[in-house]
Design a protein around this motif. Structure first.
Motif, PDB file in Angstrom:
ATOM      1  N   TYR A  16     -21.367  68.733  21.960  1.00 12.35           N
ATOM      2  CA  TYR A  16     -21.235  70.172  22.177  1.00 12.35           C
ATOM      3  C   TYR A  16     -22.579  70.654  22.694  1.00 12.35           C
ATOM      4  CZ  TYR A  16     -17.002  69.927  19.362  1.00 12.35           C
ATOM      5  OH  TYR A  16     -15.764  69.624  18.884  1.00 12.35           O
ATOM      6  N   LEU A  19     -25.749  68.982  21.446  1.00 17.49           N
ATOM      7  CA  LEU A  19     -25.546  68.378  20.124  1.00 17.49           C
ATOM      8  C   LEU A  19     -24.536  67.230  20.176  1.00 17.49           C
ATOM      9  CD1 LEU A  19     -25.897  69.107  16.854  1.00 17.49           C
ATOM     10  CD2 LEU A  19     -23.504  69.717  17.209  1.00 17.49           C
ATOM     11  N   ALA A  21     -22.044  65.490  18.348  1.00 15.09           N
ATOM     12  CA  ALA A  21     -21.260  65.611  17.118  1.00 15.09           C
ATOM     13  C   ALA A  21     -20.666  64.257  16.729  1.00 15.09           C
ATOM     14  CB  ALA A  21     -20.160  66.642  17.306  1.00 15.09           C
ATOM     15  N   PRO A  40     -22.977  64.046   4.894  1.00 15.36           N
ATOM     16  CA  PRO A  40     -23.366  65.417   4.533  1.00 15.36           C
ATOM     17  C   PRO A  40     -22.656  66.460   5.389  1.00 15.36           C
ATOM     18  CG  PRO A  40     -25.249  64.166   5.405  1.00 15.36           C
ATOM     19  CD  PRO A  40     -24.073  63.250   5.427  1.00 15.36           C
ATOM     20  N   ASN A  41     -22.763  67.719   4.974  1.00  9.88           N
ATOM     21  CA  ASN A  41     -22.165  68.808   5.757  1.00  9.88           C
ATOM     22  C   ASN A  41     -22.676  68.769   7.182  1.00  9.88           C
ATOM     23  OD1 ASN A  41     -20.741  69.882   3.615  1.00  9.88           O
ATOM     24  ND2 ASN A  41     -22.409  71.268   3.024  1.00  9.88           N
ATOM     25  N   GLY A  42     -21.743  68.930   8.123  1.00  8.66           N
ATOM     26  CA  GLY A  42     -22.139  68.947   9.524  1.00  8.66           C
ATOM     27  C   GLY A  42     -22.365  67.568  10.117  1.00  8.66           C
ATOM     28  N   ALA A  43     -22.061  66.513   9.359  1.00  9.83           N
ATOM     29  CA  ALA A  43     -22.279  65.144   9.854  1.00  9.83           C
ATOM     30  C   ALA A  43     -21.332  64.784  10.985  1.00  9.83           C
ATOM     31  CB  ALA A  43     -22.122  64.145   8.713  1.00  9.83           C
ATOM     32  N   GLY A  44     -20.208  65.479  11.045  1.00 13.46           N
ATOM     33  CA  GLY A  44     -19.268  65.216  12.135  1.00 13.46           C
ATOM     34  C   GLY A  44     -17.947  64.616  11.694  1.00 13.46           C
ATOM     35  N   LYS A  45     -17.625  64.763  10.414  1.00 12.07           N
ATOM     36  CA  LYS A  45     -16.397  64.140   9.881  1.00 12.07           C
ATOM     37  C   LYS A  45     -15.138  64.772  10.479  1.00 12.07           C
ATOM     38  CE  LYS A  45     -17.664  65.197   5.673  1.00 12.07           C
ATOM     39  NZ  LYS A  45     -18.979  65.832   5.945  1.00 12.07           N
ATOM     40  N   THR A  46     -15.126  66.102  10.492  1.00  7.83           N
ATOM     41  CA  THR A  46     -13.937  66.788  11.010  1.00  7.83           C
ATOM     42  C   THR A  46     -13.779  66.536  12.511  1.00  7.83           C
ATOM     43  OG1 THR A  46     -14.187  68.474   9.318  1.00  7.83           O
ATOM     44  CG2 THR A  46     -12.788  69.036  11.180  1.00  7.83           C
ATOM     45  N   THR A  47     -14.902  66.555  13.228  1.00  9.92           N
ATOM     46  CA  THR A  47     -14.862  66.283  14.670  1.00  9.92           C
ATOM     47  C   THR A  47     -14.316  64.878  14.928  1.00  9.92           C
ATOM     48  OG1 THR A  47     -16.778  67.719  14.935  1.00  9.92           O
ATOM     49  CG2 THR A  47     -16.265  66.276  16.772  1.00  9.92           C
ATOM     50  N   GLU A 175     -10.004  66.034   3.500  1.00  4.35           N
ATOM     51  CA  GLU A 175     -10.351  66.644   2.223  1.00  4.35           C
ATOM     52  C   GLU A 175      -9.134  67.082   1.412  1.00  4.35           C
ATOM     53  OE1 GLU A 175     -13.612  69.365   2.252  1.00  4.35           O
ATOM     54  OE2 GLU A 175     -14.483  68.428   4.025  1.00  4.35           O
ATOM     55  N   HIS A 206     -15.260  64.890   0.060  1.00  6.68           N
ATOM     56  CA  HIS A 206     -16.601  65.200  -0.443  1.00  6.68           C
ATOM     57  C   HIS A 206     -16.848  64.649  -1.837  1.00  6.68           C
ATOM     58  CE1 HIS A 206     -17.327  68.555   2.568  1.00  6.68           C
ATOM     59  NE2 HIS A 206     -18.396  67.797   2.607  1.00  6.68           N
TER      60      HIS A 206
HETATM   61  P1  ATP Z   1     -18.307  69.651   6.876  1.00  9.21           P
HETATM   62  O1  ATP Z   1     -18.370  68.575   5.866  1.00  9.21           O
HETATM   63  O2  ATP Z   1     -19.261  70.771   6.623  1.00  9.21           O
HETATM   64  O3  ATP Z   1     -16.915  70.111   7.183  1.00  9.21           O
HETATM   65  P2  ATP Z   1     -18.324  67.840   9.129  1.00  9.21           P
HETATM   66  O4  ATP Z   1     -18.975  66.567   8.747  1.00  9.21           O
HETATM   67  O5  ATP Z   1     -16.854  67.885   9.163  1.00  9.21           O
HETATM   68  O6  ATP Z   1     -18.892  69.013   8.255  1.00  9.21           O
HETATM   69  P3  ATP Z   1     -18.141  68.821  11.818  1.00  9.21           P
HETATM   70  O7  ATP Z   1     -17.401  70.038  11.423  1.00  9.21           O
HETATM   71  O8  ATP Z   1     -17.379  67.743  12.471  1.00  9.21           O
HETATM   72  O9  ATP Z   1     -18.902  68.208  10.566  1.00  9.21           O
HETATM   73  O10 ATP Z   1     -19.346  69.268  12.737  1.00  9.21           O
HETATM   74  C1  ATP Z   1     -20.278  68.349  13.321  1.00  9.21           C
HETATM   75  C2  ATP Z   1     -21.298  69.108  14.159  1.00  9.21           C
HETATM   76  O11 ATP Z   1     -20.674  69.579  15.356  1.00  9.21           O
HETATM   77  C3  ATP Z   1     -21.875  70.319  13.463  1.00  9.21           C
HETATM   78  O12 ATP Z   1     -23.235  70.433  13.802  1.00  9.21           O
HETATM   79  C4  ATP Z   1     -21.075  71.471  14.042  1.00  9.21           C
HETATM   80  O13 ATP Z   1     -21.826  72.652  14.045  1.00  9.21           O
HETATM   81  C5  ATP Z   1     -20.788  70.985  15.460  1.00  9.21           C
HETATM   82  N1  ATP Z   1     -19.533  71.490  16.012  1.00  9.21           N
HETATM   83  C6  ATP Z   1     -18.278  71.204  15.544  1.00  9.21           C
HETATM   84  N2  ATP Z   1     -17.341  71.800  16.285  1.00  9.21           N
HETATM   85  C7  ATP Z   1     -17.997  72.477  17.266  1.00  9.21           C
HETATM   86  C8  ATP Z   1     -17.594  73.306  18.378  1.00  9.21           C
HETATM   87  N3  ATP Z   1     -16.301  73.532  18.624  1.00  9.21           N
HETATM   88  N4  ATP Z   1     -18.563  73.826  19.142  1.00  9.21           N
HETATM   89  C9  ATP Z   1     -19.842  73.595  18.908  1.00  9.21           C
HETATM   90  N5  ATP Z   1     -20.317  72.829  17.906  1.00  9.21           N
HETATM   91  C10 ATP Z   1     -19.415  72.279  17.093  1.00  9.21           C
END
Ligand code: ATP
Length: 249
Positions: A16, A19, A21, A40-47, A175, A206
């Motif tokens: 992104y 960044l 992801a 950790p939070n923001g590691a990119g799991k959901t992506t 989750e 988590h």
């Molecule tokens: P959490 O545990 O907090 O849900 P996560 O591990 O699932 O976090 P993601 O939600 O996949 O992490 O996000 C990974 C990174 O990509 C983060 O820095 C987030 O800000 C960024 N990100 C995710 N989706 C987008 C988007 N649509 N546009 C810009 N940045 C994004």
């Protein structure tokens, strides 16, 4: 039953802006195993999960299912093939009973156009499969209850029954324990243990107690990259993981 991985991500990248992801992510799912994805939070799991389910396209890399490259397939197409994502979208109809909700999902798998009356009692095949699924997830006693009146954990069980109605081979669970108390998450953990022999499961979670209890394989994601992958013991003892993640919480 497929021997070896039924599902694989190979060298996925997703950015992104500046960044990263997802950074060269590879992982495999096998039938009978729960593969946990932590970080950790923001590691990119959901992506990462979204690229596996088809909601999101990777910039590079491939997703394979049963020996087929499905990278460019949409989420509905993957779902029809047998890749089910659960817990993100709650597709429960509040005013239907528990059994009616499952029956509708069973009917959609059977390929019929939606017919409420066919779904709720006029079709023996659908009834039979509905009852099997309610038994499997532990909701048989609640079959006639209005879905809106279920406890939070029971709604999650209902969602699993509805996902299973599609007869998937792969379950991508985002989750599933979120918002649950200890009793409910223990029940859901027991359900996943019962289910796992027939499915290849990816579990984003988590709660480390749940992960350590359920996972056969754990991959640890930091800044979009898998920094370690292995058994519970491997991951518990891994110093990089402790530094990057476990120490934090
Ligand atoms: P959490 O545990 O907090 O849900 P996560 O591990 O699932 O976090 P993601 O939600 O996949 O992490 O996000 C990974 C990174 O990509 C983060 O820095 C987030 O800000 C960024 N990100 C995710 N989706 C987008 C988007 N649509 N546009 C810009 N940045 C994004």
């Amino acid at each position: 039953r497929t021997i070896g991985p039924v599902f694989a991500a190979k060298n996925l990248f997703k950015s992104y802006g500046g960044l990263r992801a997802t950074d060269n992510l590879s992982l495999q799912l096998e039938t009978g195993k729960i593969h946990a994805l932590i970080g950790p939070n923001g590691a990119g799991k959901t992506t990462a999960l979204s690229q596996l389910s088809g909601e999101l396209q990777p910039d590079e890399g491939q997703v394979w299912f049963c020996g087929q490259d499905i990278t460019r397939y949409s989420m509905p197409k993957r779902a029809r093939m047998g890749v089910a994502r659960s817990f993100q979208i709650t597709a429960i109809f509040d005013d239907f009973t528990v059994a009616e909700n499952v029956a509708v999902a069973v009917q959609s798998r059977a390929g019929h156009h939606f017919s409420f009356w066919r779904a709720v009692g006029r079709d023996k095949g659908i009834n039979h499969r509905t009852n099997e699924l309610l038994d499997l997830v532990g909701l048989a006693a609640f079959a006639r209850r209005r879905a809106a009146d279920l406890a939070h954990g029971q709604k999650r069980q209902l969602e699993i029954a509805m996902a299973l109605a599609l007869e998937p081979k792969v379950l991508l669970l985002d989750e599933p324990m979120a918002g649950m108390g200890p009793t409910e998450s223990t029940q859901l953990a027991e359900l996943l243990e019962r289910l796992k022999q027939d499915f290849a499961i990816l579990l984003v979670e988590h709660d480390m107690n749940i992960v350590f209890r359920l996972a056969d394989i754990i991959s640890v994601l930091v800044n979009g990259a898998v920094i370690a992958s292995g058994t519970v013991e491997d991951i518990r003892e891994n110093e990089d993981v402790q530094k990057a993640y476990l120490a934090e919480g």
